[in-house]
Design a protein around this motif. Structure first.
Motif, PDB file in Angstrom:
ATOM      1  N   MET A 104      26.606 -40.326 -32.015  1.00 54.80           N
ATOM      2  CA  MET A 104      27.446 -40.142 -33.195  1.00 54.80           C
ATOM      3  C   MET A 104      27.099 -41.166 -34.282  1.00 54.80           C
ATOM      4  SD  MET A 104      29.745 -37.665 -32.621  1.00 54.80           S
ATOM      5  CE  MET A 104      31.348 -37.992 -33.353  1.00 54.80           C
ATOM      6  N   VAL A 130      36.040 -45.003 -40.689  1.00 49.02           N
ATOM      7  CA  VAL A 130      36.363 -43.769 -39.966  1.00 49.02           C
ATOM      8  C   VAL A 130      37.243 -42.865 -40.829  1.00 49.02           C
ATOM      9  CG1 VAL A 130      37.536 -42.808 -37.951  1.00 49.02           C
ATOM     10  CG2 VAL A 130      36.114 -44.851 -37.699  1.00 49.02           C
ATOM     11  N   ALA A 166      32.497 -42.647 -36.806  1.00 50.83           N
ATOM     12  CA  ALA A 166      33.352 -42.785 -35.634  1.00 50.83           C
ATOM     13  C   ALA A 166      33.216 -44.220 -35.149  1.00 50.83           C
ATOM     14  CB  ALA A 166      32.930 -41.814 -34.534  1.00 50.83           C
ATOM     15  N   THR A 178      37.731 -40.918 -34.099  1.00 48.18           N
ATOM     16  CA  THR A 178      37.052 -40.167 -35.149  1.00 48.18           C
ATOM     17  C   THR A 178      38.089 -39.709 -36.162  1.00 48.18           C
ATOM     18  OG1 THR A 178      37.299 -38.153 -33.830  1.00 48.18           O
ATOM     19  CG2 THR A 178      35.190 -39.306 -33.687  1.00 48.18           C
ATOM     20  N   HIS A 179      37.606 -39.168 -37.275  1.00 49.35           N
ATOM     21  CA  HIS A 179      38.511 -38.540 -38.233  1.00 49.35           C
ATOM     22  C   HIS A 179      39.028 -37.246 -37.616  1.00 49.35           C
ATOM     23  CE1 HIS A 179      40.045 -36.670 -41.872  1.00 49.35           C
ATOM     24  NE2 HIS A 179      40.015 -37.865 -42.433  1.00 49.35           N
ATOM     25  N   ALA A 222      36.995 -34.095 -37.439  1.00 50.64           N
ATOM     26  CA  ALA A 222      35.770 -34.064 -36.643  1.00 50.64           C
ATOM     27  C   ALA A 222      36.050 -34.184 -35.150  1.00 50.64           C
ATOM     28  CB  ALA A 222      34.841 -35.201 -37.085  1.00 50.64           C
ATOM     29  N   ALA A 223      37.318 -34.179 -34.759  1.00 51.56           N
ATOM     30  CA  ALA A 223      37.685 -34.455 -33.378  1.00 51.56           C
ATOM     31  C   ALA A 223      37.347 -33.289 -32.452  1.00 51.56           C
ATOM     32  CB  ALA A 223      39.172 -34.759 -33.287  1.00 51.56           C
TER      33      ALA A 223
END
Length: 294
Positions: free
Chosen positions: A189, A231, A237, A169-170, A173-174
């Motif tokens: 997601m 991503v 994601a 993910t970026h 946003a983790a």
């Protein structure tokens, strides 16, 4: 029947365009067209549907194509075998790789060219099904692909790696760093994934289905570069093979998590066509792959 006419025919079948086929063969378009007419006269069959442009191969042309590819491939292998008796192995080595196996290209290519300095490597990306077809048609020398799921037929295989899944993910946003991603949470997601024509995606779908889950990605592509670009945008994601993790090292936007729980590792490796006699390039590939595997 002349070999150059067969080359014209195979190039046209691949390019599906007279001018591009002529450029590939290094001849003018009238020369290519005259060669095709001569080939059809030799066989007494029309091989190509055309008016002022290429339309398609006829049924006779479709039937002839795999044989023409094998004749040209065998001629190339014969020339290589003769040349290899008098000088070190040289020329172009054609390697096809599925996207999931592309991170193996560096290790294999470095070992191959290190052992055989006269070779130069030509790599192209292909699906597992196309690699199997290209090996049978003798239009590639070796492939890097999955060995267990939908294994290619009539090949000699050397395992080189085992693959597991990583969720990417970026960074913004983790989840908590290092925490595993749950399969159900991943399915919910906004995913971008390879399309279902790619074997990796079919295996991934089966993994989720075994857990009673279905994937409905917001975007699909045919390369991991495209997926990672999506991503990086922050909206998506994705799920990638762990072999790509090393290529993401140092990228501050990429947050990488393992998938939750144990999963069966998938083997990736080198494959060459199982045929006798085996060409010198295929033998060289096997020697290098076996040394790497050892």
């Amino acid at each position: 029947m002349q070999l150059r006419h067969l080359r014209y025919f195979v190039a046209l079948a691949r390019q599906r365009h007279f001018a591009r086929a002529a450029a590939e063969c290094g001849v003018s378009q009238p020369t290519l067209s005259a060669g095709l007419v001569a080939l059809e006269q030799d066989l007494g069959k029309r091989l190509v549907e055309r008016d002022r442009r290429f339309i398609d191969l006829t049924a006779q042309g479709q039937a002839m194509l795999p044989w023409a590819e094998q004749i040209l491939g065998a001629m190339g292998s014969m020339a290589q075998a003769v040349a290899a008796t008098a000088a070190p192995l040289a020329g172009r080595f054609r390697l096809a790789a599925i996207p999931a196996a592309l991170p193996l290209v560096g290790r294999f290519g470095d070992a191959l060219l290190g052992r055989y300095p006269g070779l130069h490597l030509a790599v192209h990306q292909a699906t597992s099904r196309v690699i199997e077809q290209d090996l049978q048609a003798l239009s590639c020398d070796a492939g890097l692909t999955y060995l267990d799921h939908e294994p290619p037929a009539n090949v000699i295989a050397v395992p080189l790696a085992q693959e597991r899944y990583l969720f990417v993910t970026h960074g913004d946003a983790a989840r908590e760093s290092g925490a595993a991603m749950h399969w159900a949470e991943a399915a919910a997601m906004p995913l971008c994934l390879l399309h279902q024509g790619m074997q990796y995606r079919r295996i991934l779908d089966a993994q989720f289905a075994a857990r009673g889950l279905a994937l409905a990605p917001r975007a699909v592509a045919d390369s991991y570069v495209a997926l990672l670009s999506l991503v990086q945008s922050g909206r998506f994601a994705t799920i990638i093979p762990d072999s790509y993790a090393a290529l993401l090292t140092g990228l501050d936007w990429a947050a990488i998590q393992p998938m939750e729980g144990a999963e069966t590792a998938r083997r990736l490796g080198l494959v060459v066509l199982d045929r006798q006699p085996m060409g010198p390039l295929a033998l060289a590939a096997l020697d290098v792959a076996r040394a790497l595997a050892a």
